[in-house]
Design a protein around this motif. Structure first.
Motif, short mmCIF file in Angstrom:
data_model
loop_
_atom_site.label_atom_id
_atom_site.label_comp_id
_atom_site.label_asym_id
_atom_site.label_seq_id
_atom_site.Cartn_x
_atom_site.Cartn_y
_atom_site.Cartn_z
N HIS A 36 40.43 37.48 28.52
CA HIS A 36 40.67 38.91 28.48
C HIS A 36 39.40 39.65 28.10
O HIS A 36 39.33 40.30 27.05
CB HIS A 36 41.77 39.23 27.47
CG HIS A 36 43.12 38.78 27.89
ND1 HIS A 36 44.25 39.46 27.55
CD2 HIS A 36 43.54 37.74 28.63
CE1 HIS A 36 45.31 38.85 28.06
NE2 HIS A 36 44.88 37.79 28.71
N THR A 49 36.92 43.48 34.76
CA THR A 49 37.37 42.25 34.13
C THR A 49 36.52 41.13 34.70
O THR A 49 36.17 41.14 35.88
CB THR A 49 38.87 42.02 34.39
OG1 THR A 49 39.11 42.00 35.80
CG2 THR A 49 39.71 43.10 33.75
N LYS A 51 36.56 37.80 35.54
CA LYS A 51 36.80 36.85 36.63
C LYS A 51 37.41 37.51 37.86
O LYS A 51 36.98 37.25 38.98
CB LYS A 51 37.72 35.71 36.16
CG LYS A 51 36.99 34.67 35.33
CD LYS A 51 36.19 33.71 36.18
CE LYS A 51 35.52 32.65 35.38
NZ LYS A 51 35.85 31.31 35.67
N ASP A 52 38.40 38.36 37.67
CA ASP A 52 39.04 38.95 38.86
C ASP A 52 38.45 40.30 39.25
O ASP A 52 38.85 40.89 40.24
CB ASP A 52 40.56 39.05 38.69
CG ASP A 52 40.98 39.74 37.42
OD1 ASP A 52 40.10 40.18 36.67
OD2 ASP A 52 42.19 39.82 37.17
N ARG A 53 37.49 40.78 38.47
CA ARG A 53 36.68 41.96 38.79
C ARG A 53 37.52 43.20 39.10
O ARG A 53 37.22 43.94 40.03
CB ARG A 53 35.71 41.64 39.90
CG ARG A 53 34.77 40.51 39.55
CD ARG A 53 33.74 40.17 40.59
NE ARG A 53 33.09 41.28 41.24
CZ ARG A 53 32.08 41.99 40.73
NH1 ARG A 53 31.62 41.70 39.54
NH2 ARG A 53 31.54 42.99 41.41
N GLN A 54 38.53 43.45 38.31
CA GLN A 54 39.31 44.68 38.46
C GLN A 54 38.67 45.79 37.65
O GLN A 54 38.29 45.59 36.50
CB GLN A 54 40.75 44.45 37.99
CG GLN A 54 41.51 43.50 38.87
CD GLN A 54 42.98 43.53 38.53
OE1 GLN A 54 43.58 44.58 38.45
NE2 GLN A 54 43.54 42.35 38.32
N ASN A 82 43.91 51.83 35.90
CA ASN A 82 43.98 50.57 35.16
C ASN A 82 43.30 50.78 33.81
O ASN A 82 42.14 51.17 33.75
CB ASN A 82 43.26 49.45 35.91
CG ASN A 82 43.95 49.08 37.19
OD1 ASN A 82 45.10 49.38 37.39
ND2 ASN A 82 43.22 48.41 38.07
N TYR A 102 35.10 28.19 30.56
CA TYR A 102 35.55 29.35 31.35
C TYR A 102 34.36 30.13 31.90
O TYR A 102 34.43 30.67 32.98
CB TYR A 102 36.41 30.26 30.48
CG TYR A 102 37.11 31.34 31.26
CD1 TYR A 102 38.22 31.05 32.03
CD2 TYR A 102 36.67 32.66 31.21
CE1 TYR A 102 38.89 32.03 32.74
CE2 TYR A 102 37.32 33.65 31.92
CZ TYR A 102 38.43 33.33 32.68
OH TYR A 102 39.07 34.32 33.40
N PRO A 109 32.24 34.72 39.67
CA PRO A 109 31.94 35.65 40.78
C PRO A 109 30.62 36.38 40.55
O PRO A 109 30.23 36.63 39.41
CB PRO A 109 33.12 36.62 40.76
CG PRO A 109 33.68 36.54 39.39
CD PRO A 109 33.40 35.15 38.90
#
Length: 136
Positions: A36, A49, A51-54, A82, A102, A109
């Motif tokens: 997180h 974020t 890893k998922d790049r939001q 978001n 991690y 990415p």
């Protein structure tokens, strides 16, 4: 303390008010919430974020008085935007130290966060080399 005693673990803590007291608490939190984490983009108060790049922004109820490069969050809130809520600042060095599995760059990415982590890994390697030379 009862759990620590029952498990024969030493009670080790910094005294309240010392500089490391809150640092150790945040490091403890990062060991559980290493997924997180958001990294601040260069422009504005937008974070991605890791890893998922939001794209996310700090929730208006957040009490941080600055916009640190790295933040750890507890909640991801979806409204028209978001948001991340219940946020504290963390150091990139802690991520590499406490969750290297991690933050393995081979599975990371591309982006500013990866670039910053690469710099952190290089600094760590240089420091290890200097310490090795000093011992020789």
């Amino acid at each position: 303390s009862r759990i620590m005693t029952r498990c024969d673990l030493p009670l080790v803590s910094e005294a309240f008010g010392t500089p490391l007291y809150y640092t150790n608490i945040r490091k403890c939190l990062i060991t559980g919430y290493f997924m997180h984490v958001g990294y601040r983009e260069e422009k504005g108060g937008v974070y991605l974020t890791v890893k998922d790049r939001q794209k996310v922004t700090l929730h208006p109820s957040t009490c941080l008085d600055s916009r640190p490069d790295w933040v750890m969050y507890h909640e991801f809130v979806l409204t028209k935007k978001n948001f991340i809520r219940t946020v504290t600042d963390v150091r990139g060095e802690w991520l590499v130290e406490l969750a290297p599995h991690y933050y393995d760059l081979r599975n990371f990415p591309d982006g500013n966060a990866k670039y910053e982590l690469e710099r952190i890994y290089r600094r760590r390697e240089n420091k290890k080399r200097k310490n090795k030379k000093a011992r020789s």
